[in-house]
Enzyme design. Sequence first.
Site, mmCIF file in Angstrom:
data_model
loop_
_atom_site.group_PDB
_atom_site.id
_atom_site.type_symbol
_atom_site.label_atom_id
_atom_site.label_comp_id
_atom_site.label_asym_id
_atom_site.label_seq_id
_atom_site.Cartn_x
_atom_site.Cartn_y
_atom_site.Cartn_z
ATOM 1 N N ARG A 94 0.842 -1.217 0.000
ATOM 2 C CA ARG A 94 0.000 0.000 0.000
ATOM 3 C C ARG A 94 0.866 1.252 0.000
ATOM 4 O O ARG A 94 0.559 2.244 -0.662
ATOM 5 C CB ARG A 94 -0.975 -0.032 1.185
ATOM 6 C CG ARG A 94 -2.138 0.952 1.067
ATOM 7 C CD ARG A 94 -1.847 2.298 1.706
ATOM 8 N NE ARG A 94 -1.360 2.093 3.043
ATOM 9 C CZ ARG A 94 -0.310 2.716 3.555
ATOM 10 N NH1 ARG A 94 0.357 3.624 2.877
ATOM 11 N NH2 ARG A 94 0.093 2.437 4.790
ATOM 12 N N LEU A 135 9.990 14.877 1.611
ATOM 13 C CA LEU A 135 9.638 15.985 2.506
ATOM 14 C C LEU A 135 10.462 15.893 3.797
ATOM 15 O O LEU A 135 11.138 16.839 4.185
ATOM 16 C CB LEU A 135 8.136 15.946 2.821
ATOM 17 C CG LEU A 135 7.625 17.033 3.775
ATOM 18 C CD1 LEU A 135 7.828 18.427 3.189
ATOM 19 C CD2 LEU A 135 6.146 16.822 4.116
ATOM 20 N N GLU A 367 3.215 9.783 7.719
ATOM 21 C CA GLU A 367 2.013 10.538 7.321
ATOM 22 C C GLU A 367 1.361 11.239 8.506
ATOM 23 O O GLU A 367 0.135 11.335 8.592
ATOM 24 C CB GLU A 367 0.997 9.612 6.639
ATOM 25 C CG GLU A 367 1.422 9.147 5.280
ATOM 26 C CD GLU A 367 1.468 10.281 4.271
ATOM 27 O OE1 GLU A 367 1.030 11.392 4.611
ATOM 28 O OE2 GLU A 367 1.967 10.055 3.166
#
Length: 388
Positions: A94, A135, A367
Amino acid sequence: MRTHPFDLFAIDGLLTDEEREIQRTVRTMGERELRPRVAQWFEDGAIPARELARELGKLGVLGMHLEGYGCAGTSALSYGLACLELEAVDSGLRSLVSVQGSLTMYAIWKYGSEEHKQEWLPGMAAGEKIGCFGLTEPDAGSDPGSMRTTARRDGSDWILNGTKMWITNGSVADVAVVWARTDEGVRGFVVPTDAPGFSAPEIKRKLSLRASVTSELVLEDVRLPAGAVLPSARGLSGPLGCLNEARFGIVFGALGAARDCLETAISYVGDRTVFGRALASYQLTQQKLADMTLELGKGMLLALQLGRLKDEGRLTPEQISLGKLNNVREAIAIARECRTLLGANGITLEYPVIRHANNLESVLTYEGTSEVHTLVIGKALTGEGAFR
Ligand code: TGC
Ligand code: FAD
């Protein structure tokens, strides 16, 4: 007779025919093609990334919720269900899809020039090209605003310097979307990974997400043409806008890992005899199963609500934080509880449970950590930011 946990909530009835069909297609491919190989990938700490990307491209899940440029243009909810089925096999799969479709392709699709889109999106949708999203830095994870990577002008060119850390797909990527500090604030850059000065050493010795490539990105005087900058992203809202997309996929994905653990545990306790009776027949076992079923079902109802809101264009970042915080937290709790039901068998790769539990440690952190999402919700409730 046994009832599946999701059937107790009549989840299927909340989906359209098309959503059920997409879910079934991804599940079938995952079970047939990916599950038989994934424990070995996890054990080896290595995946055949190129082959896998092509298989996932063929399945149509790379950037599937984007319109045009070879992407399928499905609903967001269908994308969520695809994430659920992939993560039921392994969070690393995923992750590959999230980073490709929701982070890198989305950044190019949303903020890129027409040239960027034409150059990268069709190949990425097909899985011929792999992307990564830079990031996080060694000293800037939860607080990306403190990033140190810089991009400075040299004539019309840009020169990038800095280090990104924990970057999924980094050392197998053809293209990196890199976020850097400039005189105009944070900007995003489309960096071909064969650019001189770019390197991506792989991070080894992970005990979580082992069926996924994680790397550093090192940028040493990487010279890029003026057109490498993403024209429509300015400031931190650029990368954070991409994170909304990937976090949405995780809201569903984490439930896939949890469902797989619960299905495994239900089957196991039916077969396992302790003290002369099936483990399933004890009240303590049934309490564990009932509690986990409640959390799994409630998580799914939340995910479906967020999916419908997203498809109506009404989903807010704070609502995504509710889903990411709850569903990952409950998924990891379910994985750990299922591990207890399997006893010693629960610690081996013969069963998927410890693999999911270990993977979910990463999912809890990336995340946006649980703490970050808690603070996002806290700010929404009180109007008070407590990040700094
Ligand atoms: P703050 O001052 O609140 O905001 C700065 C600017 O950004 C805007 N904004 C958002 N825009 C879109 N979506 C969101 N969710 C947004 N949140 C904030 C905001 O309006 C503002 O815009 P503007 O125009 O006024 O400048 O920012 P802050 O520095 O206080 O930070 C807020 C915080 C902590 C929530 C944010 O930085 C954060 O989310 N931190 C966590 C970082 C993170 O999640 N990193 C993930 C890296 S990628 C990854 O992990 C991939 S894992 C692989 C996989 O997905 O499988
Ligand atoms: P830190 O930010 O140092 O946090 C450490 C602890 O402090 C956490 O518990 C955190 O919640 C807590 N904390 C932080 N701020 C506060 C606060 N204000 N109040 C209270 N507690 C706080 N990043 C990318 O950019 N691209 C990728 O593809 C990518 N893939 C990843 C893959 C894996 C397997 C992993 C593990 C990470 C990946 N990441 C990626 C990085 C991930 O996004 C970061 O690890 C995450 O954002 C947390 O940053 P950090 O690890 O620096 O932890």
